[in-house]
Design a protein around this motif. Structure first.
Motif, PDB file in Angstrom:
ATOM      1  N   MET A   1     -10.642   8.908  -0.818  1.00 50.44           N
ATOM      2  CA  MET A   1     -10.796  10.233  -0.283  1.00 50.44           C
ATOM      3  C   MET A   1      -9.661  11.117  -0.807  1.00 50.44           C
ATOM      4  O   MET A   1      -8.514  10.686  -0.874  1.00 50.44           O
ATOM      5  CB  MET A   1     -10.760  10.173   1.243  1.00 50.44           C
ATOM      6  N   ARG A   2     -10.009  12.332  -1.183  1.00 52.93           N
ATOM      7  CA  ARG A   2      -9.020  13.281  -1.696  1.00 52.93           C
ATOM      8  C   ARG A   2      -8.828  14.410  -0.681  1.00 52.93           C
ATOM      9  O   ARG A   2      -9.759  14.820  -0.011  1.00 52.93           O
ATOM     10  CB  ARG A   2      -9.457  13.832  -3.033  1.00 52.93           C
ATOM     11  N   TYR A   3      -7.604  14.905  -0.642  1.00 53.67           N
ATOM     12  CA  TYR A   3      -7.264  16.009   0.250  1.00 53.67           C
ATOM     13  C   TYR A   3      -6.841  17.195  -0.598  1.00 53.67           C
ATOM     14  O   TYR A   3      -6.011  17.060  -1.503  1.00 53.67           O
ATOM     15  CB  TYR A   3      -6.114  15.609   1.185  1.00 53.67           C
ATOM     16  N   ASP A   4      -7.416  18.340  -0.309  1.00 52.98           N
ATOM     17  CA  ASP A   4      -7.031  19.558  -1.016  1.00 52.98           C
ATOM     18  C   ASP A   4      -5.773  20.116  -0.369  1.00 52.98           C
ATOM     19  O   ASP A   4      -5.738  20.337   0.848  1.00 52.98           O
ATOM     20  CB  ASP A   4      -8.147  20.604  -0.959  1.00 52.98           C
ATOM     21  N   ILE A   5      -4.747  20.305  -1.197  1.00 51.77           N
ATOM     22  CA  ILE A   5      -3.505  20.868  -0.698  1.00 51.77           C
ATOM     23  C   ILE A   5      -3.124  22.064  -1.570  1.00 51.77           C
ATOM     24  O   ILE A   5      -3.553  22.182  -2.716  1.00 51.77           O
ATOM     25  CB  ILE A   5      -2.353  19.837  -0.676  1.00 51.77           C
ATOM     26  N   THR A   6      -2.339  22.937  -0.981  1.00 58.10           N
ATOM     27  CA  THR A   6      -1.820  24.089  -1.703  1.00 58.10           C
ATOM     28  C   THR A   6      -0.309  23.987  -1.703  1.00 58.10           C
ATOM     29  O   THR A   6       0.313  23.813  -0.645  1.00 58.10           O
ATOM     30  CB  THR A   6      -2.255  25.398  -1.010  1.00 58.10           C
ATOM     31  N   LEU A   7       0.262  24.060  -2.880  1.00 61.98           N
ATOM     32  CA  LEU A   7       1.715  24.014  -3.038  1.00 61.98           C
ATOM     33  C   LEU A   7       2.155  25.264  -3.768  1.00 61.98           C
ATOM     34  O   LEU A   7       1.458  25.740  -4.662  1.00 61.98           O
ATOM     35  CB  LEU A   7       2.124  22.787  -3.867  1.00 61.98           C
ATOM     36  N   VAL A   8       3.296  25.783  -3.411  1.00 62.67           N
ATOM     37  CA  VAL A   8       3.894  26.876  -4.174  1.00 62.67           C
ATOM     38  C   VAL A   8       4.974  26.222  -5.022  1.00 62.67           C
ATOM     39  O   VAL A   8       6.047  25.880  -4.527  1.00 62.67           O
ATOM     40  CB  VAL A   8       4.467  27.978  -3.265  1.00 62.67           C
ATOM     41  N   VAL A   9       4.650  25.993  -6.278  1.00 67.41           N
ATOM     42  CA  VAL A   9       5.545  25.266  -7.172  1.00 67.41           C
ATOM     43  C   VAL A   9       6.157  26.240  -8.166  1.00 67.41           C
ATOM     44  O   VAL A   9       5.430  26.888  -8.934  1.00 67.41           O
ATOM     45  CB  VAL A   9       4.802  24.129  -7.913  1.00 67.41           C
ATOM     46  N   ASN A  10       7.465  26.347  -8.101  1.00 67.48           N
ATOM     47  CA  ASN A  10       8.198  27.259  -8.988  1.00 67.48           C
ATOM     48  C   ASN A  10       7.646  28.678  -8.906  1.00 67.48           C
ATOM     49  O   ASN A  10       7.526  29.381  -9.900  1.00 67.48           O
ATOM     50  CB  ASN A  10       8.196  26.737 -10.423  1.00 67.48           C
ATOM     51  N   GLY A  11       7.265  29.062  -7.674  1.00 65.48           N
ATOM     52  CA  GLY A  11       6.793  30.416  -7.429  1.00 65.48           C
ATOM     53  C   GLY A  11       5.316  30.648  -7.698  1.00 65.48           C
ATOM     54  O   GLY A  11       4.812  31.743  -7.505  1.00 65.48           O
ATOM     55  N   ILE A  12       4.608  29.616  -8.130  1.00 64.25           N
ATOM     56  CA  ILE A  12       3.184  29.751  -8.454  1.00 64.25           C
ATOM     57  C   ILE A  12       2.359  28.935  -7.459  1.00 64.25           C
ATOM     58  O   ILE A  12       2.631  27.754  -7.249  1.00 64.25           O
ATOM     59  CB  ILE A  12       2.897  29.276  -9.897  1.00 64.25           C
ATOM     60  N   VAL A  13       1.354  29.562  -6.873  1.00 65.84           N
ATOM     61  CA  VAL A  13       0.478  28.855  -5.938  1.00 65.84           C
ATOM     62  C   VAL A  13      -0.411  27.912  -6.740  1.00 65.84           C
ATOM     63  O   VAL A  13      -1.095  28.328  -7.680  1.00 65.84           O
ATOM     64  CB  VAL A  13      -0.378  29.846  -5.117  1.00 65.84           C
ATOM     65  N   ARG A  14      -0.374  26.641  -6.357  1.00 67.69           N
ATOM     66  CA  ARG A  14      -1.175  25.617  -7.037  1.00 67.69           C
ATOM     67  C   ARG A  14      -2.005  24.870  -6.012  1.00 67.69           C
ATOM     68  O   ARG A  14      -1.480  24.412  -5.001  1.00 67.69           O
ATOM     69  CB  ARG A  14      -0.259  24.615  -7.770  1.00 67.69           C
ATOM     70  N   ARG A  15      -3.304  24.732  -6.289  1.00 60.53           N
ATOM     71  CA  ARG A  15      -4.184  23.933  -5.438  1.00 60.53           C
ATOM     72  C   ARG A  15      -4.496  22.651  -6.190  1.00 60.53           C
ATOM     73  O   ARG A  15      -4.754  22.670  -7.389  1.00 60.53           O
ATOM     74  CB  ARG A  15      -5.461  24.691  -5.113  1.00 60.53           C
ATOM     75  N   VAL A  16      -4.466  21.561  -5.461  1.00 57.58           N
ATOM     76  CA  VAL A  16      -4.715  20.275  -6.098  1.00 57.58           C
ATOM     77  C   VAL A  16      -5.335  19.327  -5.078  1.00 57.58           C
ATOM     78  O   VAL A  16      -5.044  19.408  -3.888  1.00 57.58           O
ATOM     79  CB  VAL A  16      -3.394  19.696  -6.696  1.00 57.58           C
ATOM     80  N   GLY A  17      -6.229  18.454  -5.552  1.00 58.07           N
ATOM     81  CA  GLY A  17      -6.811  17.415  -4.714  1.00 58.07           C
ATOM     82  C   GLY A  17      -6.085  16.113  -4.963  1.00 58.07           C
ATOM     83  O   GLY A  17      -5.964  15.684  -6.117  1.00 58.07           O
ATOM     84  N   VAL A  18      -5.595  15.505  -3.886  1.00 60.89           N
ATOM     85  CA  VAL A  18      -4.816  14.270  -4.040  1.00 60.89           C
ATOM     86  C   VAL A  18      -5.257  13.221  -3.032  1.00 60.89           C
ATOM     87  O   VAL A  18      -5.690  13.560  -1.929  1.00 60.89           O
ATOM     88  CB  VAL A  18      -3.297  14.535  -3.866  1.00 60.89           C
ATOM     89  N   PRO A  19      -5.130  11.961  -3.397  1.00 52.32           N
ATOM     90  CA  PRO A  19      -5.343  10.903  -2.405  1.00 52.32           C
ATOM     91  C   PRO A  19      -4.218  10.957  -1.364  1.00 52.32           C
ATOM     92  O   PRO A  19      -3.128  11.469  -1.646  1.00 52.32           O
ATOM     93  CB  PRO A  19      -5.244   9.607  -3.216  1.00 52.32           C
ATOM     94  N   ALA A  20      -4.467  10.432  -0.196  1.00 50.80           N
ATOM     95  CA  ALA A  20      -3.491  10.490   0.896  1.00 50.80           C
ATOM     96  C   ALA A  20      -2.150   9.869   0.510  1.00 50.80           C
ATOM     97  O   ALA A  20      -1.103  10.332   0.947  1.00 50.80           O
ATOM     98  CB  ALA A  20      -4.047   9.800   2.141  1.00 50.80           C
TER      99      ALA A  20
END
Length: 160
Positions: A1-20
């Motif tokens: 199962m993947r979880y969609d998360i949003t990270l602000v990395v180095n000032g840029i909003v990044r969405r990524v799906g990751v396993p728990a």
């Protein structure tokens, strides 16, 4: 199962799906292509994987990516500004605070956080501040010099 998360990395909003169980270090390196964060011991001992999480140094090899959803992350790639290297990066280059460079990203992030908290640290405070980062190439003298030089450069930039 993947979880969609949003990270602000180095000032840029990044969405990524990751396993728990995806580690932040693996998310940064493999999912987002930010390979400046190095993985050394994978036990949180060496400090090579240190990044800034909301401005505080954390071991990305011990942090699950899903736990930092919505948070600010600064990697070594994000330390430099539009004008070039940060004062900490310039000081490490100027004072030869790096050797092979493997531990350098962790030291740079750690030193950046240290100098934000304490802009004029003593030798003892620098040693304490970097004590969680290991370097196999140096005797740490030039790393300590680099942190002090970075403090000087930052003071010059701020007009202190």
């Amino acid at each position: 199962m993947r979880y969609d998360i949003t990270l602000v990395v180095n000032g840029i909003v990044r969405r990524v799906g990751v396993p728990a169980r995806r580690l932040l270090s693996d998310c940064l390196r493999h999912d987002l292509g930010l390979t400046g964060t190095h993985v050394g011991c994978e036990h949180g001992v060496c400090g090579c994987c240190t990044v800034l999480l909301d401005g505080e140094p954390v071991r990305s090899c011990l942090t699950f990516a899903v736990t930092v959803d919505g948070r600010q992350i600064t990697t070594v790639e994000g330390l430099a500004g539009p004008e070039g290297m940060s004062p900490v990066q310039r000081a490490f280059a100027e004072c030869h605070g790096l050797q092979c460079g493997f531990c350098t990203p962790g030291f740079l992030c750690t030193a950046t956080a240290l100098l934000r908290q304490n802009p004029t640290p003593t030798d003892e405070e620098v040693l304490e501040g970097i004590s969680g980062n290991l370097c196999r190439c140096t005797g740490y003298q030039n790393i300590v010099k680099s942190v002090h030089r970075a403090a000087e450069l930052m003071a010059e930039e701020e007009g202190r």
